[in-house]
Design a protein around this motif. Structure first.
Motif, PDB file in Angstrom:
ATOM      1  N   LEU A 100       0.839  -1.204   0.000  1.00 37.07           N
ATOM      2  CA  LEU A 100       0.000   0.000   0.000  1.00 37.07           C
ATOM      3  C   LEU A 100       0.878   1.260   0.000  1.00 37.07           C
ATOM      4  O   LEU A 100       0.539   2.265  -0.615  1.00 37.07           O
ATOM      5  CB  LEU A 100      -0.924  -0.010   1.227  1.00 37.07           C
ATOM      6  N   ALA A 101       2.026   1.186   0.672  1.00 27.46           N
ATOM      7  CA  ALA A 101       2.927   2.338   0.725  1.00 27.46           C
ATOM      8  C   ALA A 101       3.788   2.451  -0.530  1.00 27.46           C
ATOM      9  O   ALA A 101       3.950   3.529  -1.096  1.00 27.46           O
ATOM     10  CB  ALA A 101       3.828   2.234   1.954  1.00 27.46           C
ATOM     11  N   MET A 102       4.351   1.328  -0.952  1.00 25.05           N
ATOM     12  CA  MET A 102       5.423   1.352  -1.963  1.00 25.05           C
ATOM     13  C   MET A 102       4.979   0.866  -3.344  1.00 25.05           C
ATOM     14  O   MET A 102       5.754   0.933  -4.289  1.00 25.05           O
ATOM     15  CB  MET A 102       6.590   0.476  -1.506  1.00 25.05           C
ATOM     16  N   THR A 103       3.779   0.324  -3.437  1.00 20.65           N
ATOM     17  CA  THR A 103       3.197  -0.279  -4.649  1.00 20.65           C
ATOM     18  C   THR A 103       3.876  -1.587  -5.061  1.00 20.65           C
ATOM     19  O   THR A 103       3.425  -2.248  -5.986  1.00 20.65           O
ATOM     20  CB  THR A 103       3.164   0.659  -5.891  1.00 20.65           C
ATOM     21  N   SER A 137       5.703   8.603  -8.702  1.00 20.13           N
ATOM     22  CA  SER A 137       6.229   9.583  -7.750  1.00 20.13           C
ATOM     23  C   SER A 137       5.126  10.440  -7.118  1.00 20.13           C
ATOM     24  O   SER A 137       5.360  11.106  -6.123  1.00 20.13           O
ATOM     25  CB  SER A 137       7.273  10.472  -8.414  1.00 20.13           C
ATOM     26  N   SER A 138       3.914  10.418  -7.688  1.00 13.63           N
ATOM     27  CA  SER A 138       2.839  11.158  -7.030  1.00 13.63           C
ATOM     28  C   SER A 138       2.073  10.257  -6.053  1.00 13.63           C
ATOM     29  O   SER A 138       1.194  10.720  -5.338  1.00 13.63           O
ATOM     30  CB  SER A 138       1.891  11.786  -8.048  1.00 13.63           C
ATOM     31  N   TYR A 139       2.392   8.976  -6.045  1.00 13.42           N
ATOM     32  CA  TYR A 139       1.748   8.060  -5.094  1.00 13.42           C
ATOM     33  C   TYR A 139       2.681   7.722  -3.931  1.00 13.42           C
ATOM     34  O   TYR A 139       2.322   7.876  -2.765  1.00 13.42           O
ATOM     35  CB  TYR A 139       1.319   6.775  -5.821  1.00 13.42           C
ATOM     36  N   ILE A 140       3.899   7.297  -4.269  1.00 12.44           N
ATOM     37  CA  ILE A 140       4.847   6.902  -3.216  1.00 12.44           C
ATOM     38  C   ILE A 140       5.232   8.128  -2.390  1.00 12.44           C
ATOM     39  O   ILE A 140       5.451   9.199  -2.928  1.00 12.44           O
ATOM     40  CB  ILE A 140       6.079   6.226  -3.842  1.00 12.44           C
ATOM     41  N   VAL A 145       6.783   3.955   5.115  1.00  9.08           N
ATOM     42  CA  VAL A 145       6.967   2.783   5.976  1.00  9.08           C
ATOM     43  C   VAL A 145       8.444   2.394   6.046  1.00  9.08           C
ATOM     44  O   VAL A 145       9.211   2.639   5.115  1.00  9.08           O
ATOM     45  CB  VAL A 145       6.180   1.539   5.473  1.00  9.08           C
ATOM     46  N   ILE A 146       8.797   1.800   7.155  1.00  9.86           N
ATOM     47  CA  ILE A 146      10.106   1.167   7.270  1.00  9.86           C
ATOM     48  C   ILE A 146       9.847  -0.266   7.655  1.00  9.86           C
ATOM     49  O   ILE A 146       9.151  -0.532   8.629  1.00  9.86           O
ATOM     50  CB  ILE A 146      10.952   1.860   8.350  1.00  9.86           C
ATOM     51  N   ILE A 164      19.187   1.803  -0.207  1.00  9.53           N
ATOM     52  CA  ILE A 164      19.246   3.255  -0.460  1.00  9.53           C
ATOM     53  C   ILE A 164      18.066   3.684  -1.331  1.00  9.53           C
ATOM     54  O   ILE A 164      17.381   4.663  -1.044  1.00  9.53           O
ATOM     55  CB  ILE A 164      20.535   3.669  -1.218  1.00  9.53           C
ATOM     56  N   ASP A 165      17.839   2.951  -2.415  1.00  9.25           N
ATOM     57  CA  ASP A 165      16.808   3.352  -3.380  1.00  9.25           C
ATOM     58  C   ASP A 165      15.421   3.392  -2.743  1.00  9.25           C
ATOM     59  O   ASP A 165      14.648   4.324  -2.972  1.00  9.25           O
ATOM     60  CB  ASP A 165      16.810   2.405  -4.584  1.00  9.25           C
ATOM     61  N   MET A 166      15.119   2.376  -1.935  1.00 12.84           N
ATOM     62  CA  MET A 166      13.800   2.305  -1.302  1.00 12.84           C
ATOM     63  C   MET A 166      13.611   3.445  -0.296  1.00 12.84           C
ATOM     64  O   MET A 166      12.576   4.105  -0.276  1.00 12.84           O
ATOM     65  CB  MET A 166      13.640   0.973  -0.552  1.00 12.84           C
ATOM     66  N   GLU A 167      14.604   3.636   0.549  1.00 11.08           N
ATOM     67  CA  GLU A 167      14.445   4.616   1.632  1.00 11.08           C
ATOM     68  C   GLU A 167      14.482   6.043   1.097  1.00 11.08           C
ATOM     69  O   GLU A 167      13.685   6.887   1.456  1.00 11.08           O
ATOM     70  CB  GLU A 167      15.523   4.430   2.700  1.00 11.08           C
ATOM     71  N   LEU A 168      15.430   6.272   0.221  1.00  7.57           N
ATOM     72  CA  LEU A 168      15.563   7.609  -0.352  1.00  7.57           C
ATOM     73  C   LEU A 168      14.353   7.944  -1.223  1.00  7.57           C
ATOM     74  O   LEU A 168      13.853   9.075  -1.216  1.00  7.57           O
ATOM     75  CB  LEU A 168      16.882   7.675  -1.141  1.00  7.57           C
ATOM     76  N   GLY A 169      13.860   6.940  -1.942  1.00  8.41           N
ATOM     77  CA  GLY A 169      12.704   7.139  -2.811  1.00  8.41           C
ATOM     78  C   GLY A 169      11.469   7.601  -2.051  1.00  8.41           C
ATOM     79  O   GLY A 169      10.644   8.353  -2.569  1.00  8.41           O
ATOM     80  N   GLN A 170      11.339   7.142  -0.827  1.00  8.67           N
ATOM     81  CA  GLN A 170      10.152   7.529  -0.040  1.00  8.67           C
ATOM     82  C   GLN A 170      10.194   8.982   0.399  1.00  8.67           C
ATOM     83  O   GLN A 170       9.174   9.649   0.431  1.00  8.67           O
ATOM     84  CB  GLN A 170      10.044   6.665   1.205  1.00  8.67           C
ATOM     85  N   VAL A 171      11.387   9.457   0.792  1.00  3.16           N
ATOM     86  CA  VAL A 171      11.444  10.852   1.253  1.00  3.16           C
ATOM     87  C   VAL A 171      11.661  11.816   0.095  1.00  3.16           C
ATOM     88  O   VAL A 171      11.449  13.014   0.228  1.00  3.16           O
ATOM     89  CB  VAL A 171      12.548  11.085   2.331  1.00  3.16           C
TER      90      VAL A 171
END
Ligand code: ATP
Ligand code: MG
Length: 373
Positions: free
Chosen positions: A46-49, A105-108, A113-114, A135-142
């Motif tokens: 739901l958070a990351m698709t 990028s307009s959804y994530i 979540v971590i 890195i990609d997952m965490e950085l992508g969220q913020v």
């Protein structure tokens, strides 16, 4: 931020499920293979698709169904936001506030979540690919723009490698087109590198604070971004990085043409963790490696808060049993009260006498969930 409620339909072994989460700590208790990880995974999706476990979306849909649907209501300082994702063989459909979103990028970034699973304890020891994904997952969220740049980079990289192969096989001979692809690669690759260097600096700050605390002030943690091109990691600008990446690619052209591959750039980079100045991957004890992984994972909570003004939602899949008593206490201390947490376990033994907040306990049994009365 919080996840107030979730509805799951035809997802993995769940037929249909509606849950609400008024408490900060939510414990999912059940035997093996009942659906505990599946539920955490649904929150992650739901958070990351995307799932953290598989890239094959078909696996996420219940065997007897054609499509899965997950929806939830997020509560932020700015108000509540309904989110929805539908997964079918036609792909994924995402909605924010009931409006379909075409761009990832307009959804994530709506729901941060971590996820912490036992395999994350191998962040230090595991492959470079694991650390790049981290890195990609965490950085992508913020930073949703990072995701956009990364997708562009990967797409140009693929085209460029295909073209290098065609040149090697003499199906093509036009080096001007290779120049165009090289410039595009340096443009997006530079953006990816720039964002990563900034992110790692911040991550290091928060991770070191935690590492010092867990090690009783005996150890300092430093994180170094290992780049496949020469970089000044103290003073850098986007333009300089792009210029350097372009130059490095041009310098290695002979080898690239010979090998028919792009072997420089962010897709080849890595992270190095140093404890008291020594590489902990090579020289660290298992305990030091675990403390490092735990500090780096937990640092993201503070980092996300400092970047977005909201705490993320924490998903802890079966990690308590993997940690010793002291590290369990540190984990609970970091989250209790402030970070909404979803925790799975097969037994409450690791938690007894350690919790200072009253949890909601949910029993998970064969794809059904019941809240403890
Ligand atoms: P453990 O404690 O061992 O980690 P768990 O409760 O976390 O167990 P899950 O991984 O959540 O277990 O659930 C596993 C079960 O889900 C499997 O036994 C599998 O049969 C079922 N399952 C997985 N994918 C699907 C699917 N697409 N459709 C139906 N059932 C599925
Ligand atoms: Mg599990």
């Amino acid at each position: 931020m919080r996840l107030n409620e979730i509805e799951v339909q035809h997802y993995r072994n769940y037929d249909g499920l509606t849950l609400d989460f008024p408490k900060t700590l939510n414990i999912f208790l059940g035997e093996n293979a009942q659906g505990k990880t599946n539920l955490l995974e649904s929150i992650y999706v739901l958070a990351m698709t995307r799932s953290h476990r598989t890239s094959n979306e078909k696996e996420l849909v219940h065997w007897d169904s054609d499509s899965a649907r997950i929806s939830g209501v997020i509560e932020k300082k700015t108000g509540t936001v309904p989110l929805e994702i539908i997964i079918s063989n036609k792909g994924r459909k995402t909605k924010v506030n009931h409006i379909e979103q075409k761009r990832l990028s307009s959804y994530i970034g709506q729901l941060n979540v971590i996820l912490f699973a036992p395999e994350d304890l191998s962040l230090v020891k595991g492959s470079p690919q694991l650390r790049r994904k981290f890195i990609d997952m965490e950085l992508g969220q913020v930073n949703p723009i990072y995701l956009y740049d990364l997708v562009q980079y990967q797409s140009v990289l693929k085209q460029r490698n295909q073209y290098l192969k065609q040149l090697a096989e003499k199906k093509q001979s036009d080096l001007v087109y290779l120049d165009i692809l090289t410039e595009q690669l340096a443009e997006f690759g530079g953006k990816v590198l720039f964002a990563r260097l900034e992110f790692i600096k911040k991550l290091e700050h928060w991770a070191n604070l935690l590492h010092k605390k867990i090690s009783h002030e005996k150890e300092e943690l430093a994180i170094d971004y290992f780049s496949s091109i020469p970089l000044d990691k103290e003073n850098f600008s986007l333009e300089e990085i792009q210029k350097q990446l372009l130059q490095s690619l041009l310098d290695s052209r002979k080898r690239e043409l010979f090998k028919a591959n792009t072997f420089l750039g962010p897709h080849r980079d890595d992270l190095i963790f140093n404890v008291n100045g020594q590489n902990v991957q090579t020289y660290g004890s298992q305990g030091q490696q675990r403390t490092t992984a735990l500090s780096v994972k937990l640092a993201e909570i503070d980092l996300m808060y400092s970047e977005t003004g909201e705490y993320p939602v924490l998903l802890l899949d079966d990690v308590m049993s993997e940690l010793d008593n002291e590290r369990q206490l540190h984990l609970l201390e970091t989250i209790e009260g402030k970070v909404q947490t979803f925790l799975t376990t097969t037994s409450l033994d690791h938690l007894n006498n350690k919790l200072t907040v009253e949890p909601d306990i949910f029993y998970v049994h064969q794809g059904e969930i019941e809240r403890e009365a």
